[in-house]
Structure formats: C-alpha cells, structure tokens
Scaffold this active site. Structure first.
Site, PDB file in Angstrom:
ATOM      1  N   THR A  56      -1.542  16.596  19.999  1.00 47.37           N
ATOM      2  CA  THR A  56      -1.318  17.577  18.924  1.00 47.37           C
ATOM      3  C   THR A  56      -1.504  18.987  19.468  1.00 47.37           C
ATOM      4  OG1 THR A  56      -1.992  16.070  17.205  1.00 47.37           O
ATOM      5  CG2 THR A  56      -2.458  18.385  16.798  1.00 47.37           C
ATOM      6  N   ARG A  58       1.154   7.597   6.578  1.00 56.90           N
ATOM      7  CA  ARG A  58      -0.207   8.059   6.908  1.00 56.90           C
ATOM      8  C   ARG A  58      -0.212   9.573   7.160  1.00 56.90           C
ATOM      9  NH1 ARG A  58      -2.445  10.882  11.583  1.00 56.90           N
ATOM     10  NH2 ARG A  58      -4.609  10.259  11.786  1.00 56.90           N
ATOM     11  N   VAL A  59      -1.188  10.265   6.629  1.00 57.96           N
ATOM     12  CA  VAL A  59      -1.345  11.697   6.897  1.00 57.96           C
ATOM     13  C   VAL A  59      -2.709  11.911   7.537  1.00 57.96           C
ATOM     14  CG1 VAL A  59      -1.467  14.000   5.872  1.00 57.96           C
ATOM     15  CG2 VAL A  59       0.139  12.320   4.952  1.00 57.96           C
ATOM     16  N   GLY A  60      -2.730  12.675   8.633  1.00 60.12           N
ATOM     17  CA  GLY A  60      -3.988  12.942   9.328  1.00 60.12           C
ATOM     18  C   GLY A  60      -4.632  14.236   8.857  1.00 60.12           C
ATOM     19  N   THR A 114      -8.027  18.792  16.842  1.00 63.87           N
ATOM     20  CA  THR A 114      -7.203  17.683  17.341  1.00 63.87           C
ATOM     21  C   THR A 114      -8.093  16.483  17.603  1.00 63.87           C
ATOM     22  OG1 THR A 114      -5.739  16.902  19.100  1.00 63.87           O
ATOM     23  CG2 THR A 114      -7.349  18.589  19.725  1.00 63.87           C
ATOM     24  N   GLY A 115      -7.595  15.305  17.274  1.00 60.89           N
ATOM     25  CA  GLY A 115      -8.389  14.100  17.509  1.00 60.89           C
ATOM     26  C   GLY A 115      -8.079  13.052  16.453  1.00 60.89           C
ATOM     27  N   THR A 116      -8.988  12.124  16.282  1.00 58.32           N
ATOM     28  CA  THR A 116      -8.799  11.039  15.311  1.00 58.32           C
ATOM     29  C   THR A 116      -8.932  11.609  13.905  1.00 58.32           C
ATOM     30  OG1 THR A 116     -11.117  10.578  15.763  1.00 58.32           O
ATOM     31  CG2 THR A 116      -9.512   9.109  16.769  1.00 58.32           C
ATOM     32  N   GLY A 117      -7.794  11.884  13.297  1.00 61.06           N
ATOM     33  CA  GLY A 117      -7.740  12.663  12.071  1.00 61.06           C
ATOM     34  C   GLY A 117      -8.592  12.138  10.930  1.00 61.06           C
TER      35      GLY A 117
END
Ligand code: ASP
Length: 357
Positions: free
Chosen positions: A221, A249-251, A272-275
């Site tokens: 991202t 899916r939305v982060g 940025t990362g595991t949303g």
C-alpha cells in the site's frame, strides 16, 4: 532530476548508519514544506530482494516524493501534493495500488483510497473501486465536490465518471506478478483458483524469472503525509487491500481515523499493514490524539500505538506522518517498510529495511 534524486537516495541509504526504525532524525522549520511517504510494510528483507528490485522500489518512492515536491515548490497546497504523489504510486506497477494492485480471491481488483485536509478537517474516501484509474483523485473529488465523505463500489465509480475522472476496464490494474502471487497463495491454502481475468494479457508461455515469492510484498500500500509552506498538513493513502481478500472486504486505508487522518491541531498520518487491526485501534487518529491531548512528540505517539498497542493485538504494519510544527516520523513493527522523507532544502532519505535510519 528524477535520476539525481533516486541515485542520491540510494547513496544515502547505502551509507546510512544502522539505527532502529523508530528514530526520527528530520524536522522542518517554519515556512518549509515537508514530505514523508510509505510504499507498504511487510516481510521485506534483504535476502528476498535482488539489487535491481531494491533499487526499483527506492526509485519508485523517490519519484512519488518528487511529484509532491513539484507541487510544494510552486507554493501548492498539502492536499494537492498528496494527490500528485499518490497518482504516481498508482501508476507504478511495483506498488499495491492502482495498476499493480493485489487481487481478491475472485480474481478482481478492488481499490480503496482516502485523503484528509488537516486545515479544514474535510475528508474523502472510496472503497471497492473497480474502474477508476486514480482512486486517490476520486477520494479528493468526494472531499471537495460532493457533500459526502465516503462512497463505495458502483456508486463511487459512477460518481467518478460524472466528475470526469478517467475510467478503465478492471483488467487495466492487472499485473502478472500479482496474479501469480494470488494463484500461489490460493493453491497453497487449498482454495479454488479463479479464471484469468477477462482482458488480461495472455499467460506467459515460459515461467517468468522476475516474479516474486507470494509473501515478500504482500502489502505494498502507499501513503503520504505533507506539510505545505503555510503550515497546513494533509494525508492520503491508496491501496488494492490485502491479497486474496474476500470481495467486498474494506481495510483501514479508506476508514478515516484508521488508515488515514490529518488535523492541523495534531498531525497527519498514513498507515499500512493488516487493516483489520488498524481499524480496531483507529491507529491514525489515536496517534494524533496522543499528540494533541497528551502532548507527546510524534515519534513517541507512533511508537506507543504501533510498537506497543498494535503489537499487543498481533497486528503488523507501520505508519508515517508529520506535525504542523515540523516533526517527521515513522514507526513499523514489520521487518521492512518502503519509506522516504524530505524537507525543503534538505536531503532525501529513503529506507526499506529495519536497520536503516
Ligand atoms: N492496510 C491495507 C489494507 O488492509 C493493506 C496494506 O497496507 O498493505 O487494506
């Protein structure tokens, strides 16, 4: 110009002292613009990068920063610099946004983006965009031209067309590297592999030497925080989300306060990362709250949220950001994060791995 900056960055990065990722070295004086950007965080290690890839990522980050710099040198506003930089990332197939975005498990590209203006607290966000070439421009149009903050799916793309933003087939976002990465992931997890998307180039007849391993750049991202010469801050983030995600899916990226936040009263942050974990902690606005209400330096606020709180719930990733008073910082708990920062009149600093400044 671009090559000058890119090679400068490379030289600096190669000669930089080994420090932890949590040390902030750069500050901006009043009246100077400042930029800090990321190109995603994850399991990014020297051992998994060829020298060519390493160089290409650094050049990609430098090129995006240069686009923001061009706007700011003309006395442009922070939000315009954010859009300019993120459009460059969206056009660069190396990064997980725009062309080069990761795929859903269904084999489609669904894009999310957000932008926020710290001066006005106006924000625009979009999710599940499938045919707008520059989702960050759509987020900006939502912020400035619509009465809304957040548009999703078909409605978002339709709105993009009405405000004259370029529309492309979903296959425009296709890259072989991301496709092979998806196929590998689905096979590994025993999940069905969807058909190659309609409109994608034909499958290569020979194995491609340059395709990376599935996990090496799972995230990718991109995001940026900017302070303009007038002291206004803005942040933006744009992404394809996480590879193999459930469609729909939305982060955290487009969730204002989670992946993106900006306020002239505190700071501007992009994550940025595991949303899913960043949403639960509302990471970006939490950092800004620590700065505003606890009076914490930006670096300390970022470390508190990323190194302690995010780590405690097993979330991984990182943030970049800056304050209206000129502090620039980043913090990440992954082995690497593509990142760079630049202050007017200063030297561009680019890093990838944890041991770089
Ligand atoms: N945070 C993004 C998401 O969860 C992914 C990323 O940063 O790479 O959608």
């Amino acid at each position: 110009m671009y090559f000058r900056i890119a090679s400068l960055a490379l030289v600096f990065a190669m000669t930089g002292n080994a420090q932890t990722s949590t040390q902030a070295a750069m500050t901006a004086k009043s009246g100077q613009w400042a930029i800090v950007a990321h190109g995603g965080a994850g399991v990014i290690e020297r051992s998994s990068m060829t020298p060519e890839r390493d160089k290409a990522y650094r050049a990609g980050v430098a090129r995006a920063i240069e686009a923001a710099q061009a706007v700011l040198n003309h006395d442009g506003a922070a939000v315009d610099a954010v859009e300019a930089a993120l459009k460059v990332f969206e056009d660069d197939p190396l990064f997980n946004c725009g062309k080069g975005a990761v795929f859903t498990a269904k084999g489609t590209n669904e894009l999310d983006a957000a932008i926020m203006d710290g001066k006005t607290l106006k924000a625009g966000a979009v999710a599940e965009v499938t045919r707008t070439k520059h989702p960050i421009s759509l987020a900006k149009a939502v912020m400035l031209q619509s009465p809304h903050v957040f548009l999703v799916g078909e409605g978002a793309d339709e709105y993009a067309a009405t405000v004259g933003l370029e529309q492309v087939p979903n296959s425009y976002f296709f890259t072989e590297r991301r496709w092979q990465s998806l196929v590998n992931q689905l096979k590994k997890n025993g999940k069905p592999v969807p058909q190659r998307p309609e409109g994608a180039p034909p499958a290569p007849s020979e194995p491609q030497a340059d395709l990376e391993t599935p996990d090496a750049h799972k995230y990718g991202t991109t995001g940026i925080a900017v302070r303009d010469r007038h002291g206004n801050v803005a942040a933006g983030t744009t992404t394809g989300g996480t590879q193999g995600k459930q469609f729909g899916r939305v982060g955290d990226t487009p969730v204002i306060g989670a992946g993106t936040y900006a306020s002239n009263d505190s700071c501007a942050v992009s994550a940025t990362g595991t949303g899913e974990y960043f949403i639960r902690l509302t990471v970006a606005s939490r950092i800004c709250s620590l700065v505003q209400y606890r009076g914490m330096p930006l670096q300390a606020a970022m470390d508190e949220v990323v190194q302690k709180q995010l780590g405690a719930i097993h979330g991984d990733g990182g943030v970049i950001g800056l304050t209206p008073d000129g502090q620039l910082a980043w913090s990440f708990n992954t082995p690497g994060m593509f990142r760079g920062k630049l202050v007017e009149g200063g030297q561009l600093q680019i890093g990838i791995y944890r041991d770089e400044p």
